[in-house]
Enzyme design. Structure first.
Site, mmCIF file in Angstrom:
data_model
loop_
_atom_site.group_PDB
_atom_site.id
_atom_site.type_symbol
_atom_site.label_atom_id
_atom_site.label_comp_id
_atom_site.label_asym_id
_atom_site.label_seq_id
_atom_site.Cartn_x
_atom_site.Cartn_y
_atom_site.Cartn_z
ATOM 1 N N HIS A 139 0.839 -1.210 0.000
ATOM 2 C CA HIS A 139 0.000 0.000 0.000
ATOM 3 C C HIS A 139 0.873 1.259 0.000
ATOM 4 C CE1 HIS A 139 -3.571 2.397 1.676
ATOM 5 N NE2 HIS A 139 -2.559 3.195 1.881
ATOM 6 N N GLU A 140 1.911 1.265 0.851
ATOM 7 C CA GLU A 140 2.749 2.475 0.959
ATOM 8 C C GLU A 140 3.580 2.690 -0.313
ATOM 9 O OE1 GLU A 140 1.874 4.389 3.193
ATOM 10 O OE2 GLU A 140 0.858 2.926 4.460
HETATM 11 ZN ZN ZN Z 1 -2.364 5.258 2.265
#
Ligand code: ZN
Length: 166
Positions: A139-140
């Site tokens: 996600h990051e």
């Molecule tokens: Zn985020």
């Protein structure tokens, strides 16, 4: 303290650039990111979320009210991160984002990854992550490529407000 940019801000949709030297200014950014992530009760944060167009991510938490069922992960910084899936296996898990407040959705991610990068002292890191930790890192890193989790919805109706039952 820094402000979190919200979905719609064009700075969130740019590709972030590699860090070429880990100097004091980079260490200061790492500190600002960790402070902001803790203050926001996040489990991860990426530099573009505070308007910094550099490939730096933070992940980890001790205990987190936003994800109460997950095991703690030591807070770590990863500069110029790279990932490699270790199998074709994918799994759905619920995601949220500090830049998309209040919204959640199940998102499909690689179950097991190898990740590489530098820590805040410039030491090379290479580790394996599975499950929720692997999810946060994916996600990051998406943030560094201008991708927010709603871009990865399987179907738009998967998106919901976390407090919809209140
Ligand atoms: Zn985020």
């Amino acid at each position: 303290m820094d402000k979190i940019l919200l979905m719609g801000n064009p700075l969130l949709y740019k590709r972030s650039v590699e860090v070429t030297e880990i100097d004091q200014s980079i260490k200061n950014i790492v500190t600002r990111l960790i402070d902001k992530m803790k203050a926001s009760k996040g489990v991860g944060i990426a530099a573009p979320q505070i308007g910094i167009n550099k490939r730096i991510i933070i992940f980890g938490f001790e205990d987190n009210s936003r994800y109460p069922n997950e095991q703690p992960i030591p807070i770590s910084c990863l500069i110029n991160p790279e990932i490699e899936p270790l199998s074709n296996q994918m799994e759905d898990g619920i995601e949220g984002c500090l830049s998309v407040p209040g919204l959640r959705a199940p998102i499909s991610r690689h179950t097991e990854i190898k990740y590489k990068g530098l820590d805040h002292n410039g030491n090379q890191i290479e580790e394996i992550a599975t499950g929720f930790k692997a999810r946060i890192i994916q996600h990051e890193i998406d943030h560094l490529d201008g991708v927010l989790f709603p871009f990865r919805l399987n179907q738009i109706k998967d998106l919901y407000f976390e407090n919809h039952k209140e």
